[in-house]
Design a protein around this motif. Structure first.
Motif, PDB file in Angstrom:
ATOM      1  N   ILE A 115      27.918  75.465  74.985  1.00 33.21           N
ATOM      2  CA  ILE A 115      27.364  74.131  75.221  1.00 33.21           C
ATOM      3  C   ILE A 115      26.295  73.905  74.164  1.00 33.21           C
ATOM      4  N   LEU A 116      26.340  72.773  73.488  1.00 36.92           N
ATOM      5  CA  LEU A 116      25.339  72.438  72.477  1.00 36.92           C
ATOM      6  C   LEU A 116      24.346  71.448  73.081  1.00 36.92           C
ATOM      7  N   SER A 117      23.073  71.801  73.085  1.00 36.44           N
ATOM      8  CA  SER A 117      22.049  70.920  73.637  1.00 36.44           C
ATOM      9  C   SER A 117      20.935  70.713  72.629  1.00 36.44           C
ATOM     10  N   SER A 118      20.172  69.646  72.824  1.00 35.66           N
ATOM     11  CA  SER A 118      19.038  69.375  71.941  1.00 35.66           C
ATOM     12  C   SER A 118      18.165  68.271  72.532  1.00 35.66           C
ATOM     13  N   PHE A 119      16.864  68.351  72.236  1.00 32.56           N
ATOM     14  CA  PHE A 119      15.962  67.236  72.518  1.00 32.56           C
ATOM     15  C   PHE A 119      16.156  66.131  71.482  1.00 32.56           C
ATOM     16  N   ASN A 120      16.737  66.476  70.338  1.00 32.86           N
ATOM     17  CA  ASN A 120      17.025  65.513  69.288  1.00 32.86           C
ATOM     18  C   ASN A 120      18.396  64.911  69.571  1.00 32.86           C
ATOM     19  N   HIS A 121      18.428  63.711  70.116  1.00 36.68           N
ATOM     20  CA  HIS A 121      19.690  63.129  70.546  1.00 36.68           C
ATOM     21  C   HIS A 121      20.520  62.602  69.374  1.00 36.68           C
ATOM     22  N   TYR A 122      19.887  62.411  68.221  1.00 32.18           N
ATOM     23  CA  TYR A 122      20.665  62.139  67.001  1.00 32.18           C
ATOM     24  C   TYR A 122      21.519  63.361  66.668  1.00 32.18           C
ATOM     25  N   SER A 123      20.949  64.541  66.884  1.00 29.68           N
ATOM     26  CA  SER A 123      21.674  65.785  66.638  1.00 29.68           C
ATOM     27  C   SER A 123      22.872  65.910  67.583  1.00 29.68           C
ATOM     28  N   ILE A 124      22.683  65.499  68.829  1.00 34.25           N
ATOM     29  CA  ILE A 124      23.771  65.560  69.813  1.00 34.25           C
ATOM     30  C   ILE A 124      24.925  64.645  69.392  1.00 34.25           C
ATOM     31  N   VAL A 125      24.599  63.456  68.936  1.00 30.84           N
ATOM     32  CA  VAL A 125      25.646  62.540  68.468  1.00 30.84           C
ATOM     33  C   VAL A 125      26.361  63.138  67.263  1.00 30.84           C
ATOM     34  N   HIS A 126      25.599  63.741  66.362  1.00 36.61           N
ATOM     35  CA  HIS A 126      26.191  64.370  65.178  1.00 36.61           C
ATOM     36  C   HIS A 126      27.140  65.491  65.591  1.00 36.61           C
ATOM     37  N   CYS A 127      26.733  66.304  66.564  1.00 39.84           N
ATOM     38  CA  CYS A 127      27.594  67.394  67.055  1.00 39.84           C
ATOM     39  C   CYS A 127      28.882  66.832  67.647  1.00 39.84           C
ATOM     40  N   TYR A 128      28.766  65.763  68.420  1.00 42.65           N
ATOM     41  CA  TYR A 128      29.968  65.158  69.008  1.00 42.65           C
ATOM     42  C   TYR A 128      30.928  64.679  67.923  1.00 42.65           C
TER      43      TYR A 128
ATOM     44  N   LEU B 163      22.269  66.629  76.833  1.00 38.79           N
ATOM     45  CA  LEU B 163      21.005  66.014  76.436  1.00 38.79           C
ATOM     46  C   LEU B 163      19.832  66.699  77.125  1.00 38.79           C
ATOM     47  N   LEU B 164      18.932  67.260  76.340  1.00 37.54           N
ATOM     48  CA  LEU B 164      17.683  67.799  76.863  1.00 37.54           C
ATOM     49  C   LEU B 164      16.639  66.687  76.902  1.00 37.54           C
ATOM     50  N   TYR B 165      15.889  66.625  78.005  1.00 37.62           N
ATOM     51  CA  TYR B 165      14.764  65.685  78.040  1.00 37.62           C
ATOM     52  C   TYR B 165      13.739  66.169  79.056  1.00 37.62           C
TER      53      TYR B 165
ATOM     54  N   ARG C 139      28.402  65.400  77.820  1.00 37.90           N
ATOM     55  CA  ARG C 139      29.053  65.724  79.092  1.00 37.90           C
ATOM     56  C   ARG C 139      28.078  66.296  80.112  1.00 37.90           C
ATOM     57  N   ALA C 140      26.809  66.434  79.712  1.00 29.95           N
ATOM     58  CA  ALA C 140      25.828  67.016  80.631  1.00 29.95           C
ATOM     59  C   ALA C 140      24.432  66.539  80.275  1.00 29.95           C
ATOM     60  N   ILE C 141      23.542  66.620  81.266  1.00 30.14           N
ATOM     61  CA  ILE C 141      22.112  66.418  81.038  1.00 30.14           C
ATOM     62  C   ILE C 141      21.399  67.718  81.412  1.00 30.14           C
ATOM     63  N   HIS C 142      20.386  68.071  80.607  1.00 29.79           N
ATOM     64  CA  HIS C 142      19.548  69.239  80.867  1.00 29.79           C
ATOM     65  C   HIS C 142      18.102  68.754  80.977  1.00 29.79           C
TER      66      HIS C 142
ATOM     67  N   ILE D 170      29.154  63.736  84.710  1.00 29.91           N
ATOM     68  CA  ILE D 170      28.090  64.321  83.902  1.00 29.91           C
ATOM     69  C   ILE D 170      27.498  65.511  84.657  1.00 29.91           C
ATOM     70  N   LYS D 171      27.541  66.685  84.043  1.00 31.89           N
ATOM     71  CA  LYS D 171      26.992  67.882  84.676  1.00 31.89           C
ATOM     72  C   LYS D 171      25.463  67.870  84.590  1.00 31.89           C
ATOM     73  N   VAL D 172      24.833  68.533  85.538  1.00 39.64           N
ATOM     74  CA  VAL D 172      23.372  68.557  85.623  1.00 39.64           C
ATOM     75  C   VAL D 172      22.893  70.002  85.640  1.00 39.64           C
ATOM     76  N   ARG D 173      22.092  70.355  84.620  1.00 42.36           N
ATOM     77  CA  ARG D 173      21.562  71.725  84.514  1.00 42.36           C
ATOM     78  C   ARG D 173      20.060  71.649  84.188  1.00 42.36           C
ATOM     79  N   PRO D 174      19.195  71.606  85.179  1.00 43.33           N
ATOM     80  CA  PRO D 174      17.760  71.497  84.910  1.00 43.33           C
ATOM     81  C   PRO D 174      17.153  72.786  84.356  1.00 43.33           C
ATOM     82  N   TYR D 175      16.049  72.628  83.647  1.00 42.88           N
ATOM     83  CA  TYR D 175      15.272  73.752  83.093  1.00 42.88           C
ATOM     84  C   TYR D 175      13.822  73.572  83.522  1.00 42.88           C
TER      85      TYR D 175
END
Length: 247
Positions: free
Chosen positions: A138-151, A161-163, A180-183, A202-207
């Motif tokens: 799973i690829l995650s990031s606080f940088n959502h531009y990075s997430i779009v780039h990965c997709y 998406l980390l937030y 596909r998920a929020i963190h 959308i999967k949910v995985r809190p930290y």
């Protein structure tokens, strides 16, 4: 069943983001690990959280200003300075070599919010392809531009998406970015967010969930996973909660 991801490995008993922390996570029975990646001066993908090495090693300065050889001369002992053996900063390749021998899920956090890490996403995805880990990473990031780039680079690899602060209708926002998920930070979660996210695929995985009362609350909400420094505690609570693989 709520899965248990070991945050930077079993980081409450071993130096974070090191092979020993990942190995201990596997030994205790965690379902997955979470780790952070950055690029060295010579373009190697290494596993370390901070932009600087100061907190987790005996070195000083930015990761980006070290070559891989220079980084691996540092002792990544973090707060575990009484350990006699030297602890190295691992490469992503070393971790993937080890993952090839087990069945753990791996959440790779792309660290690209302070400095632009040129081609970090491309290099991580190349490793995923090389090892055939498209369904295990799973690829995650606080940088959502990075997430779009990965997709755009790899639509078959799950992104998350980390937030850390509240987002209005996060399941809608995630779908808009093809994640596909929020963190989220665990304190931002409500039962409605978990239910609506899961209803919308959308999967949910809190930290980073370390207290028993928070673990129990998030298990009861039906989160897909929790990310924790205390995987052994979480596994014990999950078992006492009556969750099983058949649920």
């Amino acid at each position: 069943m709520t899965l248990i991801f070991a945050h930077r490995g079993f980081s409450s008993i071993e130096p974070e983001n090191t092979m020993s922390a990942f190995q201990e996570a596997e030994k205790c029975g965690a379902d997955g690990i979470e780790l952070d990646v950055q690029l060295t001066k010579d373009g190697e993908v290494v596993v370390i959280h901070d932009e600087k090495v100061d907190r987790t090693t005996n070195g000083k300065g930015y990761v980006k200003d070290y070559t891989l050889s220079e980084l691996q001369q540092l002792n990544a002992h973090y707060i575990f300075k009484k350990q006699n053996e030297k602890v190295r900063i691992p490469t992503l390749k070393e971790v993937f070599d080890w993952l090839a021998g087990n069945h753990l899920i791996c959440n790779v956090e792309i660290k690209s919010h302070e400095f632009q890490q040129f081609h970090l996403e491309e290099k991580v995805i190349a490793f995923i392809r090389r090892y055939g880990f498209e369904k295990r990473v799973i690829l995650s990031s606080f940088n959502h531009y990075s997430i779009v780039h990965c997709y755009r680079l790899a639509p078959d690899v799950e992104t998350a998406l980390l937030y850390s602060y509240g987002i209005y209708l996060p399941w809608v926002y995630a779908k808009g970015l093809h994640a596909r998920a929020i963190h989220p930070h665990y304190q931002t979660l409500t039962e409605e967010i978990v239910q609506m996210s899961r209803q919308n695929g959308i999967k949910v995985r809190p930290y980073t969930v370390n207290r028993e009362k928070d673990m129990k609350r998030l298990f009861a909400m039906g989160c897909d996973a929790i990310i924790t420094d205390e995987p052994k505690k979480a596994l014990r609570l999950r078992q006492s909660d009556g969750q099983s693989f058949s649920s």
